[in-house]
Structure formats: C-alpha cells, structure tokens
Motif scaffolding. Structure first.
Motif, mmCIF file in Angstrom:
data_model
loop_
_atom_site.group_PDB
_atom_site.id
_atom_site.type_symbol
_atom_site.label_atom_id
_atom_site.label_comp_id
_atom_site.label_asym_id
_atom_site.label_seq_id
_atom_site.Cartn_x
_atom_site.Cartn_y
_atom_site.Cartn_z
ATOM 1 N N ALA A 47 0.826 -1.207 0.000
ATOM 2 C CA ALA A 47 0.000 0.000 0.000
ATOM 3 C C ALA A 47 0.859 1.255 0.000
ATOM 4 O O ALA A 47 0.540 2.244 -0.679
ATOM 5 C CB ALA A 47 -0.931 -0.010 1.208
ATOM 6 N N ALA A 48 1.959 1.236 0.768
ATOM 7 C CA ALA A 48 2.846 2.402 0.805
ATOM 8 C C ALA A 48 3.499 2.641 -0.543
ATOM 9 O O ALA A 48 3.635 3.796 -0.979
ATOM 10 C CB ALA A 48 3.908 2.204 1.887
ATOM 11 N N ARG A 81 -4.308 -1.181 -2.521
ATOM 12 C CA ARG A 81 -4.545 -0.057 -3.437
ATOM 13 C C ARG A 81 -3.725 -0.099 -4.731
ATOM 14 O O ARG A 81 -3.129 0.909 -5.136
ATOM 15 C CB ARG A 81 -4.333 1.273 -2.708
ATOM 16 N N THR A 114 2.423 1.494 -3.659
ATOM 17 C CA THR A 114 1.464 1.847 -4.706
ATOM 18 C C THR A 114 1.041 3.305 -4.604
ATOM 19 O O THR A 114 0.817 3.975 -5.620
ATOM 20 C CB THR A 114 0.217 0.945 -4.654
ATOM 21 N N THR A 115 0.964 3.814 -3.382
ATOM 22 C CA THR A 115 0.579 5.212 -3.194
ATOM 23 C C THR A 115 1.605 6.159 -3.788
ATOM 24 O O THR A 115 1.260 7.233 -4.303
ATOM 25 C CB THR A 115 0.405 5.507 -1.694
ATOM 26 N N LEU A 116 2.887 5.757 -3.751
ATOM 27 C CA LEU A 116 3.964 6.621 -4.203
ATOM 28 C C LEU A 116 4.350 6.407 -5.670
ATOM 29 O O LEU A 116 5.121 7.192 -6.228
ATOM 30 C CB LEU A 116 5.206 6.395 -3.334
#
Length: 224
Positions: A46-47, A78, A49-51
């Motif tokens: 998740a960390a 995500r 994919t967010t970036l």
C-alpha cells in the motif's frame, strides 16, 4: 507496437524506484504468503502503490479465490491492477467485475498444454488481459509462478493469436531469451522477476540489458 515490461517481485520502495527509473511499465507485488521468497506484506504494498507515479501500473498478485476476498485484498493494498493466480470460478470473475468495475483485472493462465486455450472463452468477458506463466496449479505442491522456467511458446503464440485481449508473457524470461520470445509469441507485454536479479536483489545492469533486448526485438518487428 512497443512491448510493455512488467517487473515482478518488487519488495521495497527502493526496488520500485529502481524499476521506475529504468523505464518499466508495471510493478508486480507478490502478496502470496510467507512461503514465497519474494512475499511482501500488504502495508508495504500500500505504501509503494501510493507513491508510484503514473503511468506506471501496479499489479497485486493474489491467491484469493473469491470476488469478495480479492476485492478486500485490493482495498488493503490499493493497486491499479489485480493479477489473479488461480483459475477461479468464472462466476467469481464476473462478480469481481461487478463490485470493482474500475479495477484492472488480469487472469493468469499456466501453460501446461493446449488446454490453456480454453481459458480465453471462460474469462475474456470479465478481465482486461491475460498473463501466461509456467506454473502447475494442480500439482501435488501447486506452483503459481516464479518457476524461472519457460513454457511452450508455440502454445503461447497460439493463445495470443486467439485472444481478443492483451496478453503478457512470463516464465523464465531473461535478457538472453526475451528477444526470441517476443519474435515468436508477439505478446502485449513481458513479465519477469528472477531474470533481472542477482542474489535475490534487483540488478540494474540486468534490468537495463533486458530493456535493451526488448527494444531491439521491437525494432526488428517494427522497422522504421
């Protein structure tokens, strides 16, 4: 047409940045359980994919088999795309399309025989692409990819010709053989993990060599 490059087994933000800097089109995350050497925990995915900057796609590899469980896994991580490793019931595939209509869905097909071609009709209405790999899901100890070995590219080429959807090719690809694979199969994209790693770590030299081999194969097939 340019062959897309997907690097799987991304396990850290540093590996993701290295792959993005090398110009890959997609990152894959093995969320398949601790038994996998490249397993990465959901919060880490998740960390990352967010970036991840657009237009780089992020693929969640999941072993979940029902639409609800797959959707829950996607919501925890995500990604832009889910890669379904099992041959799930097509009814579940249809249900996933209903409950996650904006999610890109890729069905893995393990090429063990020409029976793989039967998966085209079963899943085409519900997914956006296929990914051909070299696993053996029905073996006594199931293999769902990451085998490091090629399969029969003649069957893969037949699959690409018959599929109405884009097809990624995986399974034992390296800088040395990807050109031959592209020339024979003509996939939409190629997918690899171990072929660009040294001692388990993403190797920038191998990654650059792989990307160059893909470009050379594309240039040969699409001369200016």
């Amino acid at each position: 047409m340019r062959t897309r490059i997907k690097v799987c087994g991304i396990a850290s933000a540093d590996e993701a940045r290295l792959a993005v800097a090398a110009g890959v089109d997609a990152l894959g995350f093995n969320c398949v359980g601790p038994s996998s050497p490249r397993h990465v925990a959901d919060p880490t995915v998740a960390a990352i994919t967010t970036l991840t900057p657009p237009p780089v796609a992020t693929f969640l590899l999941t072993v979940e088999r029902t639409a609800e469980a797959i959707a829950a896994h996607v919501r925890r991580t995500r990604p832009s795309t889910v890669q379904i490793l099992w041959n799930i019931d097509p009814a579940e595939s249809a249900r996933l399309a209903e409950i996650e209509p904006d999610l890109r869905r890729v069905q893995v097909v393990h090429v063990e025989s020409r029976a793989a071609l039967e998966m085209i009709q079963a899943y085409s209405p519900y997914v956006h692409a296929f990914l051909l790999d070299s696993g053996s899901p029905n073996a006594a100890t199931p293999e769902l990819g990451g085998t490091g070995r090629p399969h029969d590219w003649a069957i893969s080429a037949e699959f690409v010709d018959a599929s109405p959807l884009p097809v990624f090719l995986a399974g034992g690809l390296t800088p040395a053989n990807v050109g031959a694979a592209i020339r024979q199969v003509r996939p939409f994209g190629v997918d690899l993990s171990s072929g660009v790693r040294t001692a388990g770590q993403l190797d920038p030299v191998k990654l650059a060599d792989f990307a160059l081999a893909v470009r050379k194969a594309d240039d040969a097939l699409n001369p200016a």
